[in-house]
Design a protein around this motif. Structure first.
Motif, PDB file in Angstrom:
ATOM      1  N   LYS A   1     -23.270 -31.766  31.488  1.00 34.99           N
ATOM      2  CA  LYS A   1     -21.907 -32.012  31.019  1.00 34.99           C
ATOM      3  C   LYS A   1     -21.236 -33.077  31.889  1.00 34.99           C
ATOM      4  CE  LYS A   1     -19.906 -28.576  29.209  1.00 34.99           C
ATOM      5  NZ  LYS A   1     -19.236 -27.288  28.953  1.00 34.99           N
ATOM      6  N   LEU A   2     -20.623 -34.068  31.230  1.00 35.80           N
ATOM      7  CA  LEU A   2     -19.925 -35.153  31.896  1.00 35.80           C
ATOM      8  C   LEU A   2     -18.471 -35.194  31.429  1.00 35.80           C
ATOM      9  CD1 LEU A   2     -22.502 -37.998  31.029  1.00 35.80           C
ATOM     10  CD2 LEU A   2     -22.668 -36.347  32.907  1.00 35.80           C
ATOM     11  N   ILE A   3     -17.589 -35.709  32.297  1.00 33.08           N
ATOM     12  CA  ILE A   3     -16.218 -35.999  31.907  1.00 33.08           C
ATOM     13  C   ILE A   3     -16.018 -37.507  32.039  1.00 33.08           C
ATOM     14  CG2 ILE A   3     -13.773 -35.698  32.428  1.00 33.08           C
ATOM     15  CD1 ILE A   3     -14.998 -33.202  31.226  1.00 33.08           C
ATOM     16  N   HIS A   4     -15.569 -38.135  30.958  1.00 36.52           N
ATOM     17  CA  HIS A   4     -15.363 -39.587  30.908  1.00 36.52           C
ATOM     18  C   HIS A   4     -13.866 -39.878  30.896  1.00 36.52           C
ATOM     19  CE1 HIS A   4     -15.220 -43.193  27.881  1.00 36.52           C
ATOM     20  NE2 HIS A   4     -14.916 -43.588  29.102  1.00 36.52           N
ATOM     21  N   THR A   5     -13.434 -40.711  31.834  1.00 36.60           N
ATOM     22  CA  THR A   5     -12.041 -41.142  31.890  1.00 36.60           C
ATOM     23  C   THR A   5     -12.009 -42.594  32.340  1.00 36.60           C
ATOM     24  OG1 THR A   5      -9.871 -40.687  32.894  1.00 36.60           O
ATOM     25  CG2 THR A   5     -11.786 -40.257  34.246  1.00 36.60           C
ATOM     26  N   ALA A   6     -10.847 -43.225  32.254  1.00 35.65           N
ATOM     27  CA  ALA A   6     -10.727 -44.641  32.623  1.00 35.65           C
ATOM     28  C   ALA A   6      -9.252 -45.010  32.707  1.00 35.65           C
ATOM     29  CB  ALA A   6     -11.433 -45.540  31.598  1.00 35.65           C
TER      30      ALA A   6
ATOM     31  N   ALA B   1     -18.283 -29.243  34.952  1.00 35.36           N
ATOM     32  CA  ALA B   1     -18.846 -30.579  34.764  1.00 35.36           C
ATOM     33  C   ALA B   1     -19.867 -30.893  35.852  1.00 35.36           C
ATOM     34  CB  ALA B   1     -17.733 -31.613  34.774  1.00 35.36           C
ATOM     35  N   ASP B   2     -20.883 -31.620  35.472  1.00 32.12           N
ATOM     36  CA  ASP B   2     -21.892 -32.087  36.425  1.00 32.12           C
ATOM     37  C   ASP B   2     -21.543 -33.458  36.991  1.00 32.12           C
ATOM     38  OD1 ASP B   2     -23.967 -29.937  36.143  1.00 32.12           O
ATOM     39  OD2 ASP B   2     -23.868 -30.607  34.055  1.00 32.12           O
TER      40      ASP B   2
ATOM     41  N   LEU C   1     -16.002 -28.814  44.121  1.00 30.31           N
ATOM     42  CA  LEU C   1     -17.237 -28.906  43.331  1.00 30.31           C
ATOM     43  C   LEU C   1     -18.259 -29.709  44.134  1.00 30.31           C
ATOM     44  CD1 LEU C   1     -15.424 -29.850  40.013  1.00 30.31           C
ATOM     45  CD2 LEU C   1     -16.581 -27.678  40.422  1.00 30.31           C
ATOM     46  N   PRO C   2     -18.922 -29.097  45.089  1.00 29.90           N
ATOM     47  CA  PRO C   2     -19.811 -29.838  45.993  1.00 29.90           C
ATOM     48  C   PRO C   2     -20.965 -30.534  45.296  1.00 29.90           C
ATOM     49  CG  PRO C   2     -19.329 -27.647  46.860  1.00 29.90           C
ATOM     50  CD  PRO C   2     -18.827 -27.670  45.459  1.00 29.90           C
ATOM     51  N   ARG C   3     -21.371 -30.076  44.101  1.00 28.20           N
ATOM     52  CA  ARG C   3     -22.501 -30.694  43.408  1.00 28.20           C
ATOM     53  C   ARG C   3     -22.068 -31.760  42.403  1.00 28.20           C
ATOM     54  NH1 ARG C   3     -26.824 -30.698  45.855  1.00 28.20           N
ATOM     55  NH2 ARG C   3     -27.689 -31.464  43.889  1.00 28.20           N
ATOM     56  N   LEU C   4     -20.766 -32.018  42.297  1.00 28.06           N
ATOM     57  CA  LEU C   4     -20.259 -32.969  41.317  1.00 28.06           C
ATOM     58  C   LEU C   4     -20.620 -34.402  41.711  1.00 28.06           C
ATOM     59  CD1 LEU C   4     -18.335 -33.408  38.780  1.00 28.06           C
ATOM     60  CD2 LEU C   4     -16.534 -33.858  40.486  1.00 28.06           C
ATOM     61  N   ASP C   5     -21.215 -35.154  40.790  1.00 21.82           N
ATOM     62  CA  ASP C   5     -21.425 -36.593  40.976  1.00 21.82           C
ATOM     63  C   ASP C   5     -20.229 -37.335  40.392  1.00 21.82           C
ATOM     64  OD1 ASP C   5     -24.060 -36.550  42.115  1.00 21.82           O
ATOM     65  OD2 ASP C   5     -24.848 -36.049  40.132  1.00 21.82           O
ATOM     66  N   ILE C   6     -19.686 -38.291  41.154  1.00 24.06           N
ATOM     67  CA  ILE C   6     -18.584 -39.130  40.687  1.00 24.06           C
ATOM     68  C   ILE C   6     -19.065 -40.575  40.698  1.00 24.06           C
ATOM     69  CG2 ILE C   6     -16.218 -39.909  41.095  1.00 24.06           C
ATOM     70  CD1 ILE C   6     -15.654 -37.291  42.511  1.00 24.06           C
TER      71      ILE C   6
ATOM     72  N   VAL D   1     -27.358 -45.138  38.708  1.00 25.58           N
ATOM     73  CA  VAL D   1     -26.941 -43.965  39.483  1.00 25.58           C
ATOM     74  C   VAL D   1     -27.540 -42.710  38.852  1.00 25.58           C
ATOM     75  CG1 VAL D   1     -24.986 -42.608  40.316  1.00 25.58           C
ATOM     76  CG2 VAL D   1     -24.784 -45.107  40.110  1.00 25.58           C
ATOM     77  N   PRO D   2     -28.310 -41.921  39.607  1.00 27.67           N
ATOM     78  CA  PRO D   2     -28.853 -40.679  39.049  1.00 27.67           C
ATOM     79  C   PRO D   2     -27.761 -39.623  38.920  1.00 27.67           C
ATOM     80  CG  PRO D   2     -29.457 -40.894  41.363  1.00 27.67           C
ATOM     81  CD  PRO D   2     -28.768 -42.168  40.998  1.00 27.67           C
ATOM     82  N   LEU D   3     -27.752 -38.930  37.802  1.00 29.13           N
ATOM     83  CA  LEU D   3     -26.808 -37.837  37.575  1.00 29.13           C
ATOM     84  C   LEU D   3     -27.605 -36.534  37.573  1.00 29.13           C
ATOM     85  CD1 LEU D   3     -24.644 -39.394  34.694  1.00 29.13           C
ATOM     86  CD2 LEU D   3     -24.261 -39.515  37.176  1.00 29.13           C
ATOM     87  N   THR D   4     -27.195 -35.616  38.420  1.00 33.90           N
ATOM     88  CA  THR D   4     -27.973 -34.392  38.614  1.00 33.90           C
ATOM     89  C   THR D   4     -27.242 -33.175  38.064  1.00 33.90           C
ATOM     90  OG1 THR D   4     -27.023 -34.085  40.828  1.00 33.90           O
ATOM     91  CG2 THR D   4     -29.069 -35.341  40.678  1.00 33.90           C
ATOM     92  N   ASP D   5     -28.031 -32.146  37.747  1.00 36.85           N
ATOM     93  CA  ASP D   5     -27.442 -30.898  37.266  1.00 36.85           C
ATOM     94  C   ASP D   5     -27.158 -29.972  38.446  1.00 36.85           C
ATOM     95  OD1 ASP D   5     -29.893 -29.884  38.044  1.00 36.85           O
ATOM     96  OD2 ASP D   5     -30.640 -29.580  36.003  1.00 36.85           O
TER      97      ASP D   5
END
Length: 428
Positions: free
Chosen positions: A2-7, A40-41, A74-79, A125-129
């Motif tokens: 799961k991703l969250i997209h913003t801008a 979110a991941d 969220l320590p595992r969250l990729d930004i 950029v790798p996105l991890t679960d």
């Protein structure tokens, strides 16, 4: 996954001379809560993080406090952050080594290898679960300035891909297209079976709807726009930034998240949101808009005759218990038959004792047939290019031709690029 997209956060925006730090802080607090609630991941921020290339210290503090708070919760969250046309790419990347310790990847510019090809690896950029497994690759492409993508090595007639050679565009658009293609090719080579590809770009796509007045053209009107066909079907999701109106571009997988807050009164009625993206293996499973609560209300009154406008102002409801930083913003547009010297005082009298903040008062005077003097205009709404066209026509009696406008566009872009270069040199 799961991703969250913003801008298009535009942190540090001066809104008709007023700061909006409280609104941005409220949005970022809500965003952290949403990331946690939705489990979110990854968070993708598709450019225009700041409003100007040299943002205030408070604006920068908002960003860094958000990153730290998000990592703590969220320590595992990729930004993943990319620079937009309002950002300084160098400034976005400056704290990158520190941010990587917080699982945050900041990409502000592109670089080239000795053979002239794109250094694509640094943009993947790798996105991890939650288990730490790489489930997707983010193709994080920051805003591309003309000097980065034009020249002999990237000219249209030397493009390898037939779709680029046969498309009648300027060298800048051909260069942007070539960079996208090289990055996509690198991602294809890098990913393993079962891993999704997610592209993130700050660009203007053909057919996308722009805002009424608040968006600065990236280069020259719409000539810098690129085609959505650049993103092949194997790209599961395309997270776009730059246009403030949330929208799909042809397909559900290609989206502008839009700005989370209205950046101009013309955007009051837009849907302001972030997008929750769910991936199933290599494919897009779902993309759902999540509305962003508006921390400060915005009202547009008029345009209309003065008496009607005053009546609408009197009828406006307010909440005196709100702290001043949460009082609604107000734009008032009045149509006049003749100038009224005390117009502002009459409008302010109608707002007396109301918990509202008048930011903009627009007077609309009728055009008099045969009058030689030009009609009064709002320079901020008009924009530099239209102002130049009006001035040229007033001086020479005819509108500027395409060559003159092209020269103006090039000069204006050089000024914008020089401003960023000066800001970069001024940094210690």
């Amino acid at each position: 996954m799961k991703l969250i997209h913003t801008a298009d956060w535009h942190l540090g925006q001066s809104f008709h001379g007023q700061e909006r730090h409280a609104e941005h802080r409220a949005f970022l607090t809500w965003l952290i809560d949403t990331l946690a609630e939705r489990r979110a991941d990854a968070l993708l921020v598709a450019g225009d993080i700041f409003d100007v290339v040299n943002p205030s210290l408070r604006a920068q503090e908002l960003l860094f406090e958000f990153i730290v708070s998000a990592h703590e919760r969220l320590p595992r969250l990729d930004i993943v952050l990319i620079a937009g046309n309002h950002d300084s790419g160098n400034r976005i990347e400056l704290p990158a080594p520190l941010m990587r310790r917080l699982r945050t990847h900041a990409l502000g510019r592109v670089s080239w290898l000795d053979d002239g090809t794109l250094d694509a690896e640094r943009l993947l950029v790798p996105l991890t679960d939650a288990a730490g497994e790489t489930r997707a690759w983010c193709l994080a492409l920051p805003f591309l300035r003309p000097a980065e993508v034009t020249g002999a090595g990237l000219a249209r007639d030397e493009a390898d891909d037939a779709s680029l050679r046969d498309t009648p565009r300027n060298d800048y658009v051909a260069g942007i297209s070539r960079v996208h293609q090289q990055l996509i090719d690198a991602a294809r080579r890098r990913r393993e079976p079962g891993q999704a590809l997610v592209a993130m770009s700050h660009a203007h796509l053909h057919g996308a709807a722009v805002s009424e007045s608040s968006e600065r053209p990236i280069v020259i009107g719409g000539e810098e726009s690129i085609s959505a066909t650049l993103f092949p079907p194997e790209i599961a999701y395309v997270a776009l930034g730059h246009l403030h109106r949330a929208q799909r571009v042809g397909e559900a997988r290609i989206r502008y998240s839009g700005s989370p807050l209205p950046l101009d009164f013309s955007e009051v009625d837009y849907p302001h949101q972030v997008v929750e993206v769910t991936l199933d293996g290599e494919a897009l499973a779902d993309a759902t808009a999540i509305p962003v609560p508006r921390p400060v209300a915005m009202h547009r009154i008029g345009p209309g005759p003065l008496e009607r406008v005053l009546a609408e102002l009197e009828a406006l409801e307010d909440d005196p218990a709100l702290p001043r930083e949460q009082w609604p913003w107000l734009e008032v547009r009045v149509e006049l038959e003749a100038p009224i010297p005390d117009l502002r005082s009459r409008v302010e009298a109608a707002l007396d004792d109301k918990a509202l903040r008048l930011l903009r008062l627009e007077r609309r005077l009728p055009r008099v047939e045969g009058e030689d003097a030009p009609a009064r205009v709002d320079l901020q709404a008009l924009g530099p290019r239209r102002l130049f066209e009006r001035t040229w026509e007033s001086r020479w009696g005819e509108p500027p031709d395409d060559d003159v406008l092209a020269d103006f566009d090039r000069l204006r872009q050089e000024v914008l690029d020089d401003e960023e270069a000066d800001a970069a040199e001024a940094r210690p």
